[in-house]
Design a protein around this motif. Structure first.
Motif, short mmCIF file in Angstrom:
data_model
loop_
_atom_site.label_atom_id
_atom_site.label_comp_id
_atom_site.label_asym_id
_atom_site.label_seq_id
_atom_site.Cartn_x
_atom_site.Cartn_y
_atom_site.Cartn_z
N PHE A 7 0.86 -1.19 0.00
CA PHE A 7 0.00 0.00 0.00
C PHE A 7 0.89 1.22 0.00
CE2 PHE A 7 -2.90 2.93 2.53
CZ PHE A 7 -3.65 3.28 1.42
N ALA A 8 0.88 1.96 -1.11
CA ALA A 8 1.71 3.15 -1.28
C ALA A 8 0.87 4.22 -1.97
CB ALA A 8 2.95 2.82 -2.11
N PRO A 9 -0.03 4.87 -1.21
CA PRO A 9 -0.93 5.84 -1.81
C PRO A 9 -0.17 6.96 -2.52
CG PRO A 9 -1.00 5.98 0.59
CD PRO A 9 -0.18 4.80 0.24
N LYS A 10 -0.71 7.34 -3.67
CA LYS A 10 -0.09 8.36 -4.52
C LYS A 10 -0.88 9.65 -4.34
CE LYS A 10 -0.05 7.84 -9.07
NZ LYS A 10 0.18 7.25 -10.38
N PHE A 11 -0.37 10.55 -3.52
CA PHE A 11 -1.01 11.82 -3.26
C PHE A 11 -0.72 12.79 -4.40
CE2 PHE A 11 -0.40 9.73 0.78
CZ PHE A 11 -1.61 9.93 1.43
N ASP A 12 -1.65 13.69 -4.68
CA ASP A 12 -1.46 14.67 -5.75
C ASP A 12 -0.46 15.74 -5.29
OD1 ASP A 12 -2.81 16.63 -4.21
OD2 ASP A 12 -4.64 16.51 -5.39
N PRO A 13 -0.13 16.72 -6.15
CA PRO A 13 0.85 17.74 -5.76
C PRO A 13 0.46 18.54 -4.52
CG PRO A 13 0.62 17.72 -8.13
CD PRO A 13 -0.44 16.80 -7.58
N ALA A 14 -0.84 18.60 -4.22
CA ALA A 14 -1.30 19.29 -3.01
C ALA A 14 -1.26 18.38 -1.78
CB ALA A 14 -2.71 19.83 -3.22
N GLY A 15 -0.82 17.13 -1.98
CA GLY A 15 -0.73 16.19 -0.88
C GLY A 15 -2.05 15.51 -0.54
N LEU A 16 -2.95 15.43 -1.53
CA LEU A 16 -4.28 14.88 -1.31
C LEU A 16 -4.59 13.71 -2.22
CD1 LEU A 16 -6.22 18.28 -1.17
CD2 LEU A 16 -5.36 16.93 0.77
N LEU A 17 -5.53 12.89 -1.79
CA LEU A 17 -6.12 11.90 -2.67
C LEU A 17 -7.63 11.91 -2.43
CD1 LEU A 17 -6.69 9.10 -0.79
CD2 LEU A 17 -4.28 8.87 -1.17
N THR A 18 -8.37 11.48 -3.42
CA THR A 18 -9.83 11.49 -3.37
C THR A 18 -10.32 10.28 -2.61
OG1 THR A 18 -9.92 12.66 -5.47
CG2 THR A 18 -11.93 11.56 -4.76
N ALA A 19 -11.31 10.51 -1.73
CA ALA A 19 -11.92 9.42 -0.97
C ALA A 19 -13.43 9.45 -1.22
CB ALA A 19 -11.62 9.57 0.51
N VAL A 20 -13.95 8.35 -1.74
CA VAL A 20 -15.38 8.18 -1.96
C VAL A 20 -15.89 7.29 -0.84
CG1 VAL A 20 -17.16 7.36 -3.54
CG2 VAL A 20 -15.05 8.36 -4.45
N VAL A 21 -16.85 7.80 -0.06
CA VAL A 21 -17.38 7.01 1.05
C VAL A 21 -18.76 6.50 0.66
CG1 VAL A 21 -18.04 7.00 3.48
CG2 VAL A 21 -16.11 8.41 2.72
N VAL A 22 -18.93 5.19 0.76
CA VAL A 22 -20.21 4.56 0.45
C VAL A 22 -20.74 3.85 1.69
CG1 VAL A 22 -19.64 4.26 -2.00
CG2 VAL A 22 -19.21 2.40 -0.39
N ASP A 23 -22.07 3.79 1.78
CA ASP A 23 -22.72 3.08 2.87
C ASP A 23 -22.43 1.59 2.70
OD1 ASP A 23 -24.85 1.51 4.20
OD2 ASP A 23 -25.63 3.49 4.74
N ALA A 24 -21.85 0.96 3.69
CA ALA A 24 -21.48 -0.45 3.58
C ALA A 24 -22.69 -1.35 3.39
CB ALA A 24 -20.71 -0.88 4.83
N ALA A 25 -23.85 -0.95 3.91
CA ALA A 25 -25.05 -1.78 3.80
C ALA A 25 -25.75 -1.62 2.45
CB ALA A 25 -26.02 -1.45 4.93
N SER A 26 -25.90 -0.37 2.00
CA SER A 26 -26.70 -0.12 0.79
C SER A 26 -25.88 0.13 -0.46
CB SER A 26 -27.61 1.10 1.02
OG SER A 26 -26.84 2.29 1.09
N GLY A 27 -24.62 0.51 -0.32
CA GLY A 27 -23.79 0.87 -1.46
C GLY A 27 -23.99 2.30 -1.93
#
Length: 131
Positions: free
Chosen positions: A17-37
């Motif tokens: 696991f080696a996350p690739k952060f953008d030049p601003a030091g960020l990565l996108t996170a999409v959060v989904v409901d584990a039950a419903s999707g």
């Protein structure tokens, strides 16, 4: 997590696991409901937000507007408990399957995606989605 350089094959097919952060030091996170999707929120994480999420099991983000770390639910009590974190093929985006402890959106809506875009005779409009 490690920051050393990986080959494309190692990054896309390997087990490091080696996350690739953008030049601003960020990565996108999409959060989904584990039950419903259902998609609950799309936000950004810096390394500290990701580390705290992994350590605590509660979802943290980096607020670009406030330039500050924030724990989702810190003021509302509507935490997001991370049950699973998936990374995309090139490790620059995450999907977090979470259990929400209440509405996710700051407006009080269950999801931040509570409106649908529709085109018609009157132009393009937003229509609230029934949940």
């Amino acid at each position: 997590m490690t920051d050393h350089l990986l080959s494309t094959d190692e990054r896309e097919q390997g087990s490091i696991f080696a996350p690739k952060f953008d030049p601003a030091g960020l990565l996108t996170a999409v959060v989904v409901d584990a039950a419903s999707g259902e998609v609950l929120v799309v936000a950004h994480m810096n390394r500290e937000a990701l580390d705290r999420t992994l350590e605590s099991g509660k979802v943290y983000f980096w607020s670009r507007s406030r330039q500050a770390l924030w724990l989702k639910g810190e003021t509302s009590g509507h935490y997001l408990d991370a049950l699973e974190i998936r990374v995309d093929c090139d490790q620059d985006a995450l999907v977090i399957r979470a259990r929400p402890a209440g509405p996710t959106c700051h407006t009080g809506a269950r999801s931040c995606f509570y409106r649908r875009v529709e085109s018609g005779d009157e132009g393009t409009v937003l229509v609230k989605v029934k949940t």
